[in-house]
Design a protein around this motif. Structure first.
Motif, short mmCIF file in Angstrom:
data_model
loop_
_atom_site.label_atom_id
_atom_site.label_comp_id
_atom_site.label_asym_id
_atom_site.label_seq_id
_atom_site.Cartn_x
_atom_site.Cartn_y
_atom_site.Cartn_z
N LEU A 155 0.87 -1.23 0.13
CA LEU A 155 0.00 -0.13 -0.11
C LEU A 155 1.01 1.20 0.02
O LEU A 155 0.72 2.32 -0.79
CB LEU A 155 -0.94 -0.06 1.30
N GLU A 156 2.12 1.08 0.90
CA GLU A 156 2.98 2.34 0.80
C GLU A 156 3.59 2.48 -0.53
O GLU A 156 3.65 3.67 -0.96
CB GLU A 156 3.93 2.13 1.65
N LEU A 157 3.81 1.30 -1.19
CA LEU A 157 4.25 1.45 -2.56
C LEU A 157 3.35 1.92 -3.76
O LEU A 157 3.68 2.98 -4.69
CB LEU A 157 4.91 0.10 -3.21
N LEU A 158 2.04 1.58 -3.47
CA LEU A 158 1.27 2.19 -4.09
C LEU A 158 1.10 3.89 -4.07
O LEU A 158 0.82 4.58 -5.12
CB LEU A 158 -0.19 1.72 -3.95
N GLY A 159 1.09 4.41 -3.08
CA GLY A 159 1.46 5.76 -2.66
C GLY A 159 2.63 6.41 -3.30
O GLY A 159 2.57 7.37 -4.10
N ALA A 160 3.73 5.78 -3.13
CA ALA A 160 4.73 6.20 -4.03
C ALA A 160 4.79 6.12 -5.30
O ALA A 160 5.25 6.97 -6.15
CB ALA A 160 6.24 5.55 -3.37
N GLY A 161 4.21 4.98 -5.87
CA GLY A 161 4.20 4.87 -7.24
C GLY A 161 3.11 5.89 -7.73
O GLY A 161 3.73 6.18 -9.25
N ARG A 162 2.16 6.06 -7.20
CA ARG A 162 1.32 7.11 -7.62
C ARG A 162 1.89 8.51 -7.98
O ARG A 162 1.75 8.94 -9.15
CB ARG A 162 0.16 7.29 -6.59
N LYS A 163 2.82 8.90 -7.29
CA LYS A 163 3.74 9.97 -7.45
C LYS A 163 4.39 10.05 -8.50
O LYS A 163 4.37 10.96 -9.48
CB LYS A 163 4.66 10.35 -6.31
N LEU A 164 4.90 8.94 -8.81
CA LEU A 164 5.92 8.79 -10.04
C LEU A 164 5.18 8.70 -11.34
O LEU A 164 5.41 9.23 -12.33
CB LEU A 164 6.71 7.40 -9.90
N ALA A 165 4.22 7.90 -11.35
CA ALA A 165 3.09 7.68 -12.40
C ALA A 165 2.60 9.13 -12.83
O ALA A 165 2.71 9.48 -14.16
CB ALA A 165 2.22 6.80 -12.30
N ASP A 166 2.16 9.88 -11.98
CA ASP A 166 1.66 11.20 -12.21
C ASP A 166 2.55 12.17 -12.67
O ASP A 166 2.35 12.93 -13.75
CB ASP A 166 1.02 11.96 -10.90
N LYS A 167 3.96 12.15 -12.24
CA LYS A 167 4.95 12.84 -12.88
C LYS A 167 5.21 12.58 -14.12
O LYS A 167 5.47 13.39 -14.98
CB LYS A 167 6.18 12.56 -12.00
N ARG A 168 5.02 11.28 -14.44
CA ARG A 168 5.42 10.85 -15.97
C ARG A 168 4.26 10.88 -16.88
O ARG A 168 4.19 10.89 -18.05
CB ARG A 168 5.89 9.46 -15.82
N GLY A 169 2.94 10.98 -16.27
CA GLY A 169 1.63 11.20 -16.99
C GLY A 169 1.41 9.75 -17.37
O GLY A 169 1.03 9.66 -18.62
N VAL A 170 1.69 8.79 -16.55
CA VAL A 170 1.32 7.34 -17.27
C VAL A 170 0.51 6.57 -16.03
O VAL A 170 0.30 7.08 -14.79
CB VAL A 170 2.74 6.61 -17.32
N GLU A 171 0.22 5.38 -16.37
CA GLU A 171 -0.60 4.63 -15.30
C GLU A 171 0.09 4.06 -14.37
O GLU A 171 1.41 3.45 -14.34
CB GLU A 171 -1.34 3.32 -16.32
N LEU A 172 -0.63 4.16 -13.00
CA LEU A 172 -0.09 2.98 -12.02
C LEU A 172 -0.76 1.61 -11.89
O LEU A 172 -1.98 1.74 -12.30
CB LEU A 172 -0.18 3.86 -10.65
N ALA A 173 -0.08 0.75 -11.91
CA ALA A 173 -0.87 -0.72 -11.89
C ALA A 173 -0.42 -1.43 -10.75
O ALA A 173 0.59 -1.22 -10.37
CB ALA A 173 -0.70 -1.48 -13.37
#
Ligand SMILES: Cc1cc2nc3c(=O)[nH]c(=O)nc-3n(C[C@H](O)[C@H](O)[C@H](O)COP(=O)(O)OP(=O)(O)OC[C@H]3O[C@@H](n4cnc5c(N)ncnc54)[C@H](O)[C@@H]3O)c2cc1C
Ligand SMILES: Cc1cc2nc3c(=O)[nH]c(=O)nc-3n(C[C@H](O)[C@H](O)[C@H](O)COP(=O)(O)OP(=O)(O)OC[C@H]3O[C@@H](n4cnc5c(N)ncnc54)[C@H](O)[C@@H]3O)c2cc1C
Lengths: 344, 274
Positions: A25-43
């Motif tokens: 769940l923590e990684l989904l939080g961190a991954g969300r930030k990366l995905a948003d910065k890149r403008g891509v999906e988080l899966a």
């Protein structure tokens, strides 16, 4: 290898006994930030048996898509089976980044998968960022000696992979009702072809010390002077209803077991209150507790680095301060009790 | 039974000291030792050999001085030692390390087929824990990580029963041989070396191989060249802002601290009085 084929940030979802591991769940939080910065999906990538219902949680914590492998062969984690699923899925959908919890399962799986791909794998990451334009993952980890952080890059291969320590990234507040796309996959694997079998899972009956779950931690350092001196830490912890933490030097002196060690080579903790008593505040210690809610330091050396890392600091002798604190706290608590009783 | 244990030479971080004022590492104080987890790996091989008989080889990639940890392993009870050492290995990340080691394992296997590889859970310096599973993949044998007990080795059936540590207990795994294990420290106690081993170790000359001694090596997969990860910038993490210093006599300081703590009193379990 054309990098443009690789899109999206993935998180390997670790689950056990029908719950998603908190590190995922923590990684989904961190991954969300990366995905948003890149403008891509988080899966999320979810592998197991009877796990499909967990997609709900994964969406609520920020994923846009979940890839699901739900088959009996995945009942127990095994490197051989999970690895095959992950490799197949990666080959098919080509993510640019995959994150794993730096747990025994996450490390085991990530190491195997990275070797087969092949690609680079950064271990025990504590900071994550991504270059917006290039998609280069900036995964930083404490380097040898730990007083230095090193940013590890994987410039020539995709996907980029990292295992990330638990309790350092923050999970998002779950959004009830948030949903996304479920992509179900199956894999043709025959049990006879798998060379390992999990025969039995034995849960420990005696509860082990899990200081990473405590709300209050009273940690003591070499400044307590001796095993006997260190008992003061136990007394304060008991008074406050907290767990006992320790620096590495204390563990090495044999005053307490390793399960209590906070820091780079111990446990990372994020309690609501953290006491550092007689601890100098070496960076290897700080990395393990700096995200605590309230950090209180007691040290007789006013120059001790721990004072740079605390919210409230007392310069003084632990053997003088702590007994007063215990006494004051017991008095305060008994006052509370009285007023609680008179209320009801 | 031929067991190969992979061993790494590491600086002794127990002795290495950090200057708390400057937060720099005092490297002079760090002698090189056998990675502690690998010592347990060798010890476990000795234990297994005690039951099954056979041969224990140890393998290390490192500088020429790493012969010291091979001798140390002979003391613990290993029979043979191999060191691969070459400029071409330098700067390897875990992917390139597992490649080089698996190539050496290939050659060792030609001399005597390998039934089991044992690694430490991690090396105390690099601290990734990625090399073991990497070797297993390259040899295409199953890895079992975080092993706390090798319960049974069945040589006829070519299987092994293993306890793998979990966060709240353990799992009992049956694996086919050959397989690769990575071991936790709690798997065994390092025993005193018999005098005979000490004598053997003192005289022992390990087999030393350079890249050219290994077969079918793709040099682009070695060392820095063969490493997908690179160390980018190094930085000192910014220290958090210094907090409020409480002033006054000990009593006054504690009083101020109590005010802070009592704001959070919901955290403290207040037992109902009887
Ligand atoms: C690779 C590596 C990994 C490491 N991992 C960890 C880790 O995970 N966790 C960890 O903690 N350390 C770790 N260390 C060790 C770390 O660098 C420090 O050596 C260690 O944290 C110091 O422990 P300490 O603060 O208890 O002891 P010291 O540094 O000796 O500090 C004792 C402090 O107590 C104070 N003091 C003395 N007497 C009193 C008194 N009567 N009252 C109040 N204060 C007093 C002193 O002023 C001093 O500041 C690691 C080191 C390395 C090289
Ligand atoms: C600052 C810094 C950060 C790094 N970060 C990464 C990273 O994130 N990802 C990455 O891939 N590499 C990284 N590396 C490189 C890595 O440290 C080296 O590849 C190292 O040679 C092997 O990794 P390890 O020490 O982590 O071994 P581990 O995987 O922790 O070792 C596990 C076991 O493998 C065996 N083993 C390991 N090395 C040898 C050897 N040389 N000879 C024989 N057996 C061995 C031993 O049994 C050992 O117990 C980093 C290096 C530095 C300097």
């Amino acid at each position: 290898m054309d990098f443009r084929d690789y899109k999206g940030v993935w998180v390997f979802i670790e689950q056990k006994d029908e719950v998603v591991a908190s590190v995922s769940l923590e990684l989904l939080g961190a991954g969300r930030k990366l995905a948003d910065k890149r403008g891509v999906e988080l899966a999320g990538i979810l592998i197991g048996e009877n796990v499909k219902h967990l997609t709900k949680t994964i969406f609520e914590y920020g994923a846009d898509t979940v890839y699901v492998y739900d088959q009996p062969i995945f009942k127990h984690y095994r490197t051989e089976t999970y690895m095959k699923a992950l490799l197949e899925c990666t080959e098919k959908y080509k993510p640019e980044i995959i994150l794993f919890g730096a747990t025994s399962t996450g490390k085991d799986l990530a190491s195997a998968v990275a070797t087969d791909m092949p690609t680079g794998l950064t271990a025990d990451t504590t900071e994550l960022d991504v270059e917006e334009e290039t998609g280069l993952l900036l995964a930083s980890r404490p380097a040898f000696g730990g007083n230095i952080m090193a940013t590890i890059l994987c410039k020539k291969y995709r996907p980029q992979m990292a295992t990330v320590r638990s309790k350092v990234m923050k999970a998002l507040t779950p959004q009830t009702g948030r949903t996304g796309k479920i992509i179900e996959e199956t894999i043709s694997l025959k049990e006879e072809d798998i060379r390992t079998k999990v025969l039995e899972i034995v849960k420990e009956t005696v509860k082990k010390v899990r200081i990473d779950e405590a709300d209050i931690i009273v940690a003591g350092g070499k400044g307590l002077g001796s095993f006997e001196g260190f008992q003061l830490i136990h007394q304060l912890a008991e008074t406050l209803g907290g767990a006992v933490g320790a620096s590495r030097d204390v563990v090495e002196a044999g005053w307490i077991e390793h399960a209590h060690q906070v820091g780079q080579t111990g446990v990372t903790v994020t309690p609501k209150i953290y006491f550092a008593i007689g601890i100098s505040g070496a960076i290897q210690h700080i990395v393990g507790m700096k995200n605590s809610g309230l950090i209180i330091a007691i040290n007789k050396d006013k120059e001790a680095p721990i004072f740079q890392a605390c919210h409230f600091g007392i310069v003084g002798d632990a053997f003088e301060i702590v007994p007063i604190l215990i006494e004051q706290f017991q008095m305060a608590l008994s006052r509370e009790k009285v007023s609680n009783n008179s209320k009801g | 039974m031929h067991i190969v244990v992979c061993i790494k030479q590491v600086p002794d971080t127990k002795i290495i000291k950090i200057n708390p004022k400057t937060n720099t590492l005092d490297r002079r104080s760090a002698p090189a030792i056998l990675n502690p987890y690998d010592a347990h790996a060798v010890q476990e091989a000795v234990k297994i050999k005690g039951k099954t008989g056979g041969t224990i080889s140890v393998l290390s990639m490192g500088p020429p001085q790493a012969t010291a940890i091979i001798k140390k392993s002979i003391e613990i009870g290993a029979d043979r030692g191999y060191l691969i050492t070459d400029r071409a290995f330098a700067g390897a990340d875990t992917l390139a390390t597992s490649y080089a080691l698996s190539k050496a394992l290939e050659r060792i296997g030609k001399e005597l087929p390998v039934d089991m590889v044992i690694c430490g859970k991690h090396a105390i310096d690099g601290d990734t824990g990625q090399v073991g599973p990497g070797i297993a993949r390259r040899m295409d044998i199953p890895p079992v990580t975080n092993v706390i007990e090798v319960a049974e080795v069945n040589q006829e059936e070519k299987t092994v029963l293993i306890k793998r540590k979990l966060s709240n207990g353990y799992e009992l795994i049956q694996s086919e041989l050959p397989c690769l294990l990575t071991v936790e420290k709690e798997i065994n106690q390092i025993e005193y070396s018999p005098m005979l081993n000490m004598i053997k170790a003192a005289r022992y000359e390990p087999t030393i191989w350079a890249v050219s001694d290994l077969e079918n090596v793709d040099r682009t997969q070695l060392g820095l060249k063969g490493s997908p990860t690179i160390v980018g910038k190094m930085f000192t993490p910014p220290r958090p802002e210094g907090g409020k210093r409480l002033e006054g006599s000990p009593d006054e300081q504690v009083k101020q601290l109590m005010d802070v703590l009592m704001e959070k009193k919901d955290l403290f379990t207040i037992q109902p009085s009887k």
